[in-house]
Design a protein around this motif. Structure first.
Motif, mmCIF file in Angstrom:
data_model
loop_
_atom_site.group_PDB
_atom_site.id
_atom_site.type_symbol
_atom_site.label_atom_id
_atom_site.label_comp_id
_atom_site.label_asym_id
_atom_site.label_seq_id
_atom_site.Cartn_x
_atom_site.Cartn_y
_atom_site.Cartn_z
ATOM 1 N N GLU A 29 0.917 -1.265 0.002
ATOM 2 C CA GLU A 29 -0.129 0.103 0.049
ATOM 3 C C GLU A 29 1.036 1.330 -0.042
ATOM 4 O O GLU A 29 2.161 1.258 0.472
ATOM 5 N N GLN A 30 0.127 2.256 -0.217
ATOM 6 C CA GLN A 30 0.862 3.420 -0.267
ATOM 7 C C GLN A 30 1.363 4.041 0.742
ATOM 8 O O GLN A 30 0.959 3.657 1.653
ATOM 9 N N HIS A 31 2.664 4.746 0.832
ATOM 10 C CA HIS A 31 3.154 5.147 2.227
ATOM 11 C C HIS A 31 3.693 6.851 1.910
ATOM 12 O O HIS A 31 4.917 6.828 2.468
ATOM 13 N N GLY A 32 2.909 7.516 1.386
ATOM 14 C CA GLY A 32 3.266 8.964 1.281
ATOM 15 C C GLY A 32 4.058 9.106 0.182
ATOM 16 O O GLY A 32 4.619 8.121 -0.513
ATOM 17 N N PRO A 33 4.605 10.303 0.040
ATOM 18 C CA PRO A 33 5.318 10.709 -1.009
ATOM 19 C C PRO A 33 6.845 10.132 -1.218
ATOM 20 O O PRO A 33 7.478 9.915 -2.211
ATOM 21 N N ASN A 34 7.412 9.677 -0.029
ATOM 22 C CA ASN A 34 8.826 9.279 -0.264
ATOM 23 C C ASN A 34 8.727 7.853 0.825
ATOM 24 O O ASN A 34 10.087 7.295 0.867
ATOM 25 N N GLY A 35 7.788 7.249 0.780
ATOM 26 C CA GLY A 35 7.636 5.724 1.380
ATOM 27 C C GLY A 35 7.466 4.710 0.440
ATOM 28 O O GLY A 35 6.592 4.737 -0.656
ATOM 29 N N LEU A 36 8.163 3.585 0.437
ATOM 30 C CA LEU A 36 7.845 2.393 -0.492
ATOM 31 C C LEU A 36 6.447 1.681 -0.220
ATOM 32 O O LEU A 36 6.125 1.733 0.790
ATOM 33 N N THR A 186 11.368 17.162 1.351
ATOM 34 C CA THR A 186 10.732 18.161 2.504
ATOM 35 C C THR A 186 9.347 18.025 2.019
ATOM 36 O O THR A 186 8.816 17.958 0.982
ATOM 37 N N LEU A 187 8.317 18.006 3.149
ATOM 38 C CA LEU A 187 7.091 17.758 2.839
ATOM 39 C C LEU A 187 6.099 18.913 3.349
ATOM 40 O O LEU A 187 6.572 19.554 4.346
ATOM 41 N N PRO A 216 7.495 11.876 7.667
ATOM 42 C CA PRO A 216 8.564 11.170 7.369
ATOM 43 C C PRO A 216 9.807 11.919 6.669
ATOM 44 O O PRO A 216 10.586 11.149 6.097
ATOM 45 N N SER A 217 10.066 13.199 6.455
ATOM 46 C CA SER A 217 11.100 13.997 6.038
ATOM 47 C C SER A 217 12.040 13.767 7.025
ATOM 48 O O SER A 217 13.239 13.940 6.607
ATOM 49 N N LEU A 218 11.825 13.273 8.251
ATOM 50 C CA LEU A 218 12.763 12.982 9.435
ATOM 51 C C LEU A 218 13.420 11.519 9.463
ATOM 52 O O LEU A 218 14.419 11.333 10.016
#
Length: 246
Positions: A29-36, A186-187, A216-218
């Protein structure tokens, strides 16, 4: 020790000394813009493999598609219906039981699986309770992100920025496993909103980039390595206690 890399005589030999097995279970499933998209399967899988190696425990193939219908408005997400996942878990457990496995430890990476897997366990035990033969099975669902060491470290690293979905902890752990896939960015907004939601379209409307309450930018590879070691320790401790229940 990975089940799919063994031969059947090796499994027979293993069963002579242990009836325990770890079954990683997650989601796609999607995990935001920078998550696999594979985050929820990757996290329990990489930890389970390490636990298996350090404790000489057999690890089954990962059940990588879970109950994630609320993510289906994001491309790439896959889901099973709750009834389908219940059937899958029952069939996996019963297949293992046929061979003599008695302690089946499902190691989970997706909150959306919890209620459904527990329902599957109830169905399995009901087969015995409603007049069937007494069952020797011991079943447990453990979540990698709920271990005491992991919880403590997540609070230390990310505090209120951890959030609920597409968290910096889970994304850091995937970057530890696959550092070439790290996507720092950066989000905006920095911390995503939180709210109740209904179906997949409602989820996408309320959380347009896929995150819930997280930043999740952290995420970082270094944090992922620390979380990995913390979860391996948590899981070895919990799995050994599970085996000693009887």
């Amino acid at each position: 020790m990975r089940l799919q890399l063994c031969t059947w005589p090796e499994i027979e030999t293993y069963l002579a000394r242990s009836t325990g097995i770890i079954v990683p279970i997650g989601s796609t499933e999607q995990h935001g813009p920078n998550g696999l998209i594979g985050t929820d399967a990757i996290c329990p899988e990489v930890i389970a493999y390490a636990v298996g190696e350090r404790t000489e425990t057999l690890v089954a193939p990962t059940l990588s598609i879970g109950m994630a219908q609320h993510h289906l408005a994001f491309p790439g997400s896959l889901s099973l219906r709750p009834a389908t996942l219940i059937a899958v878990v029952r069939d996996v457990v019963q297949s293992l039981a046929v061979h003599g496995f008695r302690h089946v430890y499902f190691f989970n990476g997706h909150g959306g699986n919890v209620a459904t897997v527990q329902a599957a366990f109830a169905e399995i035990h009901a087969d015995s309770s409603f007049g069937g033969e007494a069952s020797p099975l011991r079943l447990k669902l453990a979540n990698w992100y709920m271990g005491r060491r992991v919880q403590r470290l997540s609070r230390e690293l990310f505090a209120d920025s951890e959030g609920h979905h597409a968290t910096p902890s889970e994304i850091s752990l995937t970057w530890h496993a696959y550092p070439e896939q790290a996507r720092p960015m950066t989000l905006t907004p920095r911390i995503a909103p939180t709210a109740a939601f209904g179906d997949a379209r409602d989820y996408r409307r309320r959380f347009p980039d896929g995150r819930i309450g997280s930043d999740p930018s952290l995420a970082s590879i270094e944090a992922g390595t620390r979380l990995f070691e913390a979860s391996v320790e948590d899981t070895i401790e919990d799995y050994r206690a599970f085996l000693e229940q009887d």
